[in-house]
Write a protein that holds these residues in place. Sequence first.
Motif, PDB file in Angstrom:
ATOM      1  N   ALA A   1      12.750  40.803  45.722  1.00 54.33           N
ATOM      2  CA  ALA A   1      12.047  40.814  44.486  1.00 54.33           C
ATOM      3  C   ALA A   1      13.087  39.687  43.894  1.00 54.33           C
ATOM      4  N   ARG A   2      14.611  39.034  44.140  1.00 55.86           N
ATOM      5  CA  ARG A   2      15.992  39.036  43.563  1.00 55.86           C
ATOM      6  C   ARG A   2      15.316  36.938  43.906  1.00 55.86           C
ATOM      7  N   HIS A   3      15.144  36.932  44.735  1.00 56.18           N
ATOM      8  CA  HIS A   3      15.576  35.772  45.670  1.00 56.18           C
ATOM      9  C   HIS A   3      14.082  35.086  46.435  1.00 56.18           C
ATOM     10  N   PRO A   4      13.051  34.672  46.580  1.00 57.53           N
ATOM     11  CA  PRO A   4      11.398  35.042  47.248  1.00 57.53           C
ATOM     12  C   PRO A   4      11.853  34.135  48.192  1.00 57.53           C
ATOM     13  N   GLY A   5      11.429  34.440  49.805  1.00 55.60           N
ATOM     14  CA  GLY A   5      12.225  33.215  50.543  1.00 55.60           C
ATOM     15  C   GLY A   5      11.717  33.561  51.332  1.00 55.60           C
ATOM     16  N   GLN A   6      11.595  32.647  52.896  1.00 55.22           N
ATOM     17  CA  GLN A   6      11.115  32.628  53.897  1.00 55.22           C
ATOM     18  C   GLN A   6      12.627  33.058  54.910  1.00 55.22           C
ATOM     19  N   VAL A   7      12.783  33.693  55.175  1.00 56.71           N
ATOM     20  CA  VAL A   7      13.807  34.936  55.457  1.00 56.71           C
ATOM     21  C   VAL A   7      14.338  33.948  57.647  1.00 56.71           C
ATOM     22  N   VAL A   8      14.791  33.644  57.643  1.00 62.47           N
ATOM     23  CA  VAL A   8      14.802  33.190  59.136  1.00 62.47           C
ATOM     24  C   VAL A   8      16.307  34.008  59.914  1.00 62.47           C
ATOM     25  N   GLU A   9      17.469  34.584  59.680  1.00 65.23           N
ATOM     26  CA  GLU A   9      17.922  35.446  60.542  1.00 65.23           C
ATOM     27  C   GLU A   9      18.676  36.532  59.156  1.00 65.23           C
ATOM     28  N   VAL A  10      18.655  37.447  60.204  1.00 61.16           N
ATOM     29  CA  VAL A  10      19.648  38.291  60.156  1.00 61.16           C
ATOM     30  C   VAL A  10      20.713  39.298  61.099  1.00 61.16           C
ATOM     31  N   GLU A  11      21.927  38.862  60.071  1.00 60.74           N
ATOM     32  CA  GLU A  11      22.547  39.647  60.912  1.00 60.74           C
ATOM     33  C   GLU A  11      23.060  40.646  60.723  1.00 60.74           C
TER      34      GLU A  11
ATOM     35  N   ILE B   1      20.116  29.344  52.085  1.00 64.47           N
ATOM     36  CA  ILE B   1      20.979  30.156  51.120  1.00 64.47           C
ATOM     37  C   ILE B   1      21.351  31.740  52.623  1.00 64.47           C
ATOM     38  N   GLU B   2      22.786  31.692  52.661  1.00 66.27           N
ATOM     39  CA  GLU B   2      22.800  33.667  52.486  1.00 66.27           C
ATOM     40  C   GLU B   2      23.842  33.574  52.213  1.00 66.27           C
ATOM     41  N   VAL B   3      23.230  35.128  51.916  1.00 63.58           N
ATOM     42  CA  VAL B   3      23.229  36.041  51.088  1.00 63.58           C
ATOM     43  C   VAL B   3      23.492  37.596  51.890  1.00 63.58           C
ATOM     44  N   ASP B   4      25.570  37.446  51.773  1.00 66.63           N
ATOM     45  CA  ASP B   4      25.193  39.064  51.904  1.00 66.63           C
ATOM     46  C   ASP B   4      25.283  40.109  51.145  1.00 66.63           C
ATOM     47  N   LEU B   5      24.579  41.036  51.839  1.00 71.07           N
ATOM     48  CA  LEU B   5      24.239  42.169  50.740  1.00 71.07           C
ATOM     49  C   LEU B   5      24.502  43.805  51.493  1.00 71.07           C
ATOM     50  N   ASP B   6      24.855  44.596  50.488  1.00 70.57           N
ATOM     51  CA  ASP B   6      26.188  45.788  51.193  1.00 70.57           C
ATOM     52  C   ASP B   6      25.146  46.944  51.920  1.00 70.57           C
ATOM     53  N   ALA B   7      24.848  46.936  53.301  1.00 67.61           N
ATOM     54  CA  ALA B   7      23.760  47.412  53.800  1.00 67.61           C
ATOM     55  C   ALA B   7      24.093  48.845  53.234  1.00 67.61           C
ATOM     56  N   ALA B   8      24.704  49.921  52.939  1.00 68.16           N
ATOM     57  CA  ALA B   8      24.407  51.320  52.296  1.00 68.16           C
ATOM     58  C   ALA B   8      23.778  51.255  51.241  1.00 68.16           C
ATOM     59  N   THR B   9      24.093  50.036  50.565  1.00 70.62           N
ATOM     60  CA  THR B   9      23.185  50.213  49.084  1.00 70.62           C
ATOM     61  C   THR B   9      22.711  48.622  48.812  1.00 70.62           C
ATOM     62  N   GLY B  10      22.306  47.308  49.462  1.00 70.24           N
ATOM     63  CA  GLY B  10      21.141  46.600  49.094  1.00 70.24           C
ATOM     64  C   GLY B  10      21.674  46.034  47.921  1.00 70.24           C
ATOM     65  N   ALA B  11      22.710  45.921  47.360  1.00 67.95           N
ATOM     66  CA  ALA B  11      23.773  45.604  47.034  1.00 67.95           C
ATOM     67  C   ALA B  11      24.220  44.199  47.473  1.00 67.95           C
ATOM     68  N   ILE B  12      23.726  42.985  46.561  1.00 68.66           N
ATOM     69  CA  ILE B  12      24.175  41.942  46.551  1.00 68.66           C
ATOM     70  C   ILE B  12      25.430  41.659  46.581  1.00 68.66           C
ATOM     71  N   LEU B  13      26.344  41.214  47.474  1.00 66.44           N
ATOM     72  CA  LEU B  13      27.942  40.929  47.466  1.00 66.44           C
ATOM     73  C   LEU B  13      28.150  39.732  47.552  1.00 66.44           C
ATOM     74  N   ASP B  14      26.878  38.537  47.983  1.00 61.97           N
ATOM     75  CA  ASP B  14      27.761  36.963  48.334  1.00 61.97           C
ATOM     76  C   ASP B  14      26.323  35.850  48.031  1.00 61.97           C
ATOM     77  N   LEU B  15      26.606  35.581  47.999  1.00 62.00           N
ATOM     78  CA  LEU B  15      25.608  34.239  48.012  1.00 62.00           C
ATOM     79  C   LEU B  15      25.795  33.310  47.797  1.00 62.00           C
ATOM     80  N   ASP B  16      25.778  32.681  49.004  1.00 64.29           N
ATOM     81  CA  ASP B  16      25.953  30.761  49.155  1.00 64.29           C
ATOM     82  C   ASP B  16      24.669  29.894  49.352  1.00 64.29           C
TER      83      ASP B  16
END
Length: 108
Positions: free
Chosen positions: A57-67, A89-104
């Motif tokens: 919803a915030r950053h549309p695109g193709q996911v290539v890897e999730v850890e 891009i690499e996006v870090d999201l809080d696994a408990a809330t889904g909040a974006i913590l960092d985007l590089d």
Amino acid sequence: MRPCLVLALMLALPAMADGQGAPVVPVAPGPDVELARDLVERGQILPLAKVLALLQARHPGQVVEVELEYSYGKLVYEVDMITRDGRLIEVDLDAATGAILDLDEEDD
């Protein structure tokens, strides 16, 4: 708990919708996936599909890897994706809330 739980690596196929618009990511079975599933069932983290829907919803695109890893003192979904304009891009999201913590943006 291991420092990094690999949920999906180098997804070759685009995420499919679950009928409600949330992406469904194919994940290989194994102990890491079982641990992640247990964390979701206990309410400690959000399901990956929900987190990816929030991200799309915030950053549309193709996911290539999730850890799923322990970072920032909490469980974090680390998502690598290619944006619609072709940036990696690499996006870090809080696994408990889904909040974006960092985007590089990746330089490679």
